[in-house]
Design a protein around this motif. Sequence first.
Motif, mmCIF file in Angstrom:
data_model
loop_
_atom_site.group_PDB
_atom_site.id
_atom_site.type_symbol
_atom_site.label_atom_id
_atom_site.label_comp_id
_atom_site.label_asym_id
_atom_site.label_seq_id
_atom_site.Cartn_x
_atom_site.Cartn_y
_atom_site.Cartn_z
ATOM 1 N N UNK A 3 51.811 46.695 33.878
ATOM 2 C CA UNK A 3 52.084 46.201 35.225
ATOM 3 C C UNK A 3 50.819 45.799 35.963
ATOM 4 N N UNK A 4 49.800 46.637 35.880
ATOM 5 C CA UNK A 4 48.526 46.329 36.552
ATOM 6 C C UNK A 4 47.878 45.110 35.902
ATOM 7 N N UNK A 5 47.927 45.028 34.582
ATOM 8 C CA UNK A 5 47.354 43.868 33.896
ATOM 9 C C UNK A 5 48.029 42.574 34.313
ATOM 10 N N UNK A 6 49.364 42.604 34.393
ATOM 11 C CA UNK A 6 50.098 41.421 34.834
ATOM 12 C C UNK A 6 49.740 41.078 36.279
ATOM 13 N N UNK A 7 49.664 42.107 37.121
ATOM 14 C CA UNK A 7 49.314 41.879 38.525
ATOM 15 C C UNK A 7 47.916 41.303 38.690
ATOM 16 N N UNK A 8 46.981 41.780 37.899
ATOM 17 C CA UNK A 8 45.614 41.262 37.989
ATOM 18 C C UNK A 8 45.550 39.826 37.492
ATOM 19 N N UNK A 9 46.265 39.506 36.418
ATOM 20 C CA UNK A 9 46.303 38.113 35.951
ATOM 21 C C UNK A 9 46.940 37.197 36.991
ATOM 22 N N UNK A 10 48.021 37.660 37.603
ATOM 23 C CA UNK A 10 48.677 36.867 38.639
ATOM 24 C C UNK A 10 47.761 36.683 39.848
ATOM 25 N N UNK A 51 37.245 29.252 36.167
ATOM 26 C CA UNK A 51 37.013 27.838 36.473
ATOM 27 C C UNK A 51 36.158 27.661 37.723
ATOM 28 N N UNK A 52 36.073 28.688 38.552
ATOM 29 C CA UNK A 52 35.205 28.650 39.728
ATOM 30 C C UNK A 52 33.824 29.190 39.379
ATOM 31 N N UNK A 53 33.769 30.176 38.487
ATOM 32 C CA UNK A 53 32.497 30.787 38.096
ATOM 33 C C UNK A 53 31.688 29.856 37.195
ATOM 34 N N UNK A 92 44.330 33.806 43.496
ATOM 35 C CA UNK A 92 43.027 33.820 44.166
ATOM 36 C C UNK A 92 42.230 32.566 43.825
ATOM 37 N N UNK A 93 42.301 32.134 42.579
ATOM 38 C CA UNK A 93 41.587 30.922 42.169
ATOM 39 C C UNK A 93 42.130 29.701 42.903
ATOM 40 N N UNK A 94 43.452 29.622 43.037
ATOM 41 C CA UNK A 94 44.042 28.496 43.769
ATOM 42 C C UNK A 94 43.650 28.534 45.242
ATOM 43 N N UNK A 95 43.525 29.726 45.811
ATOM 44 C CA UNK A 95 43.138 29.862 47.211
ATOM 45 C C UNK A 95 41.674 29.554 47.466
ATOM 46 N N UNK A 96 40.802 29.941 46.531
ATOM 47 C CA UNK A 96 39.360 29.749 46.702
ATOM 48 C C UNK A 96 38.935 28.334 46.353
ATOM 49 N N UNK A 97 39.598 27.739 45.378
ATOM 50 C CA UNK A 97 39.201 26.429 44.869
ATOM 51 C C UNK A 97 39.222 25.376 45.972
ATOM 52 N N UNK A 98 38.245 24.476 45.915
ATOM 53 C CA UNK A 98 38.172 23.392 46.897
ATOM 54 C C UNK A 98 39.372 22.464 46.783
ATOM 55 N N UNK A 99 39.758 22.159 45.551
ATOM 56 C CA UNK A 99 40.863 21.243 45.312
ATOM 57 C C UNK A 99 42.199 21.966 45.196
ATOM 58 N N UNK A 100 42.171 23.278 44.984
ATOM 59 C CA UNK A 100 43.405 24.036 44.835
ATOM 60 C C UNK A 100 44.053 23.899 43.477
ATOM 61 N N UNK A 101 43.320 23.400 42.490
ATOM 62 C CA UNK A 101 43.915 23.196 41.169
ATOM 63 C C UNK A 101 43.345 24.136 40.110
ATOM 64 N N UNK A 102 42.549 25.115 40.499
ATOM 65 C CA UNK A 102 41.960 26.046 39.538
ATOM 66 C C UNK A 102 43.021 27.031 39.051
#
Length: 167
Positions: A107-114, A134-136, A119-129
């Motif tokens: 459950x925790x592994x799935x939650x962390x992947x999700x 892909x940000x690092x 988080x990547x979509x929220x941080x990304x400039x274009x929102x497509x990460x």
Amino acid sequence: MNIFGGAGKLSTQFVAAGTSIMGTLKGNALVALIFGSAISVAEWKEDLRKDGFDLAAALLTNLLKVMLTAFITSLIVGAIVVFVLVVLKAGLSVLVIGGATLVVGFGIGYGIDLSDKLLAKGISNKGDANSIAEIVAPVLRAAGEKVISHWNYLVWKFKSDYRVEVF
């Protein structure tokens, strides 16, 4: 991973959580990390646009996610064990605790992947990460270019100290 999660005292629970992090680098958890890394390598080889920085970012992100999963799972299982022992005044078999560790870990592994994807979509400039990797990767790439730039300056400035030899 410490199966009882350090149940007993709060200080031992944090020590057990730290031990769980180190446990990701040996035994069966290491095998899982190696398989996850092999999948990352296969994905990297499949996409010709990716370079070594993309692979390094994917591997570092995988390692961080596995370590975070082990830490959180250990804390949650330890809290469950303390709750059952202290509040319910009941005993638990090792099989029940092991099963709880597996279920909580998945459950925790799935939650962390999700959360990695969201988080990547929220941080990304274009929102497509699709991943923090892909940000690092561009950050690692920029750092590598900076190191190469400094190296080239040292070679130019101190020609006698820094010779470039090709083997």
